[in-house]
Design a protein around this motif. Structure first.
Motif, short mmCIF file in Angstrom:
data_model
loop_
_atom_site.label_atom_id
_atom_site.label_comp_id
_atom_site.label_asym_id
_atom_site.label_seq_id
_atom_site.Cartn_x
_atom_site.Cartn_y
_atom_site.Cartn_z
N MET A 62 0.83 -1.17 0.00
CA MET A 62 0.00 0.00 0.00
C MET A 62 0.88 1.24 0.00
O MET A 62 1.88 1.32 0.71
N THR A 63 0.47 2.19 -0.79
CA THR A 63 1.26 3.39 -0.97
C THR A 63 0.73 4.54 -0.13
O THR A 63 -0.45 4.87 -0.22
N PRO A 64 1.57 5.17 0.68
CA PRO A 64 1.11 6.34 1.44
C PRO A 64 0.75 7.48 0.49
O PRO A 64 1.39 7.65 -0.56
N CYS A 65 -0.26 8.24 0.85
CA CYS A 65 -0.62 9.38 0.03
C CYS A 65 -1.28 10.47 0.87
O CYS A 65 -1.83 10.19 1.93
N ALA A 66 -1.19 11.69 0.37
CA ALA A 66 -1.92 12.82 0.93
C ALA A 66 -3.15 13.00 0.05
O ALA A 66 -3.10 12.70 -1.15
N TYR A 67 -4.24 13.47 0.63
CA TYR A 67 -5.46 13.59 -0.15
C TYR A 67 -6.31 14.77 0.30
O TYR A 67 -6.15 15.29 1.41
N ILE A 68 -7.20 15.19 -0.59
CA ILE A 68 -8.18 16.24 -0.29
C ILE A 68 -9.55 15.68 -0.61
O ILE A 68 -9.77 15.10 -1.68
N LEU A 69 -10.47 15.84 0.33
CA LEU A 69 -11.86 15.42 0.14
C LEU A 69 -12.75 16.65 -0.03
O LEU A 69 -12.51 17.68 0.60
N LEU A 70 -13.78 16.50 -0.83
CA LEU A 70 -14.83 17.50 -0.93
C LEU A 70 -16.00 16.98 -0.13
O LEU A 70 -16.54 15.90 -0.42
N CYS A 71 -16.37 17.71 0.91
CA CYS A 71 -17.48 17.31 1.78
C CYS A 71 -18.81 17.77 1.19
O CYS A 71 -18.85 18.67 0.34
N SER A 72 -19.90 17.17 1.65
CA SER A 72 -21.22 17.49 1.11
C SER A 72 -21.62 18.94 1.33
O SER A 72 -22.45 19.46 0.59
N ASP A 73 -21.04 19.60 2.32
CA ASP A 73 -21.36 21.01 2.56
C ASP A 73 -20.45 21.96 1.79
O ASP A 73 -20.50 23.16 1.97
N GLY A 74 -19.61 21.40 0.91
CA GLY A 74 -18.74 22.22 0.08
C GLY A 74 -17.38 22.53 0.68
O GLY A 74 -16.54 23.15 0.03
N THR A 75 -17.14 22.09 1.91
CA THR A 75 -15.84 22.33 2.54
C THR A 75 -14.84 21.28 2.09
O THR A 75 -15.22 20.24 1.53
N LEU A 76 -13.58 21.55 2.34
CA LEU A 76 -12.50 20.63 1.97
C LEU A 76 -11.86 20.06 3.22
O LEU A 76 -11.73 20.74 4.23
N TYR A 77 -11.45 18.81 3.14
CA TYR A 77 -10.75 18.14 4.23
C TYR A 77 -9.47 17.55 3.65
O TYR A 77 -9.49 16.90 2.60
N THR A 78 -8.36 17.73 4.35
CA THR A 78 -7.07 17.20 3.91
C THR A 78 -6.55 16.19 4.92
O THR A 78 -6.65 16.41 6.13
N GLY A 79 -6.02 15.08 4.43
CA GLY A 79 -5.48 14.05 5.30
C GLY A 79 -4.41 13.25 4.59
O GLY A 79 -4.00 13.57 3.48
N TRP A 80 -3.98 12.18 5.25
CA TRP A 80 -3.02 11.25 4.64
C TRP A 80 -3.45 9.84 5.03
O TRP A 80 -4.15 9.63 6.01
N THR A 81 -3.03 8.86 4.25
CA THR A 81 -3.38 7.47 4.52
C THR A 81 -2.42 6.53 3.81
O THR A 81 -1.68 6.94 2.91
N ASN A 82 -2.48 5.26 4.21
CA ASN A 82 -1.73 4.22 3.51
C ASN A 82 -2.61 3.49 2.51
O ASN A 82 -2.11 2.76 1.66
N ASP A 83 -3.93 3.65 2.62
CA ASP A 83 -4.88 2.96 1.75
C ASP A 83 -6.04 3.90 1.46
O ASP A 83 -6.98 4.00 2.24
N ILE A 84 -5.98 4.58 0.34
CA ILE A 84 -6.95 5.63 0.03
C ILE A 84 -8.38 5.09 -0.11
O ILE A 84 -9.33 5.72 0.35
N GLU A 85 -8.54 3.93 -0.73
CA GLU A 85 -9.89 3.38 -0.91
C GLU A 85 -10.52 3.03 0.44
O GLU A 85 -11.69 3.34 0.69
N LYS A 86 -9.75 2.40 1.31
CA LYS A 86 -10.24 2.04 2.63
C LYS A 86 -10.55 3.29 3.46
O LYS A 86 -11.56 3.35 4.16
#
Length: 83
Positions: free
Chosen positions: A1-25
């Motif tokens: 599994m590859t570590p990655c940083a990511y940005i999510l778009l929330c239903s209220d239009g805000t953005l959330y940033t995080g990191w994970t080893n498994d993006i799908e999970k």
């Protein structure tokens, strides 16, 4: 599994940033209400951007750098207009 940083778009239009080893999970966890406290009340979330990193520490550093960007800069990053 590859570590990655990511940005999510929330239903209220805000953005959330995080990191994970498994993006799908992690995306599934966010949408099931088991992700970050911030996203629990803002479901569903969609993956706006992800960036593979060489290591966990690199992913964590990239997450911190992305969090310092403005909303507009995060959107430009997701469109591939800045790096």
């Amino acid at each position: 599994m590859t570590p990655c940083a990511y940005i999510l778009l929330c239903s209220d239009g805000t953005l959330y940033t995080g990191w994970t080893n498994d993006i799908e999970k992690r995306l599934a966890a966010h949408n099931a209400g088991r992700g970050a406290k911030y996203t629990r009340g803002r479901r569903p979330v969609t993956l706006l951007y992800s960036e593979e990193c060489a290591s966990k520490s690199e992913a964590m550093s990239r997450e911190a750098a992305i969090k310092k960007l403005s909303r507009e800069e995060k959107l430009l990053l997701s469109e591939g207009k800045i790096s």
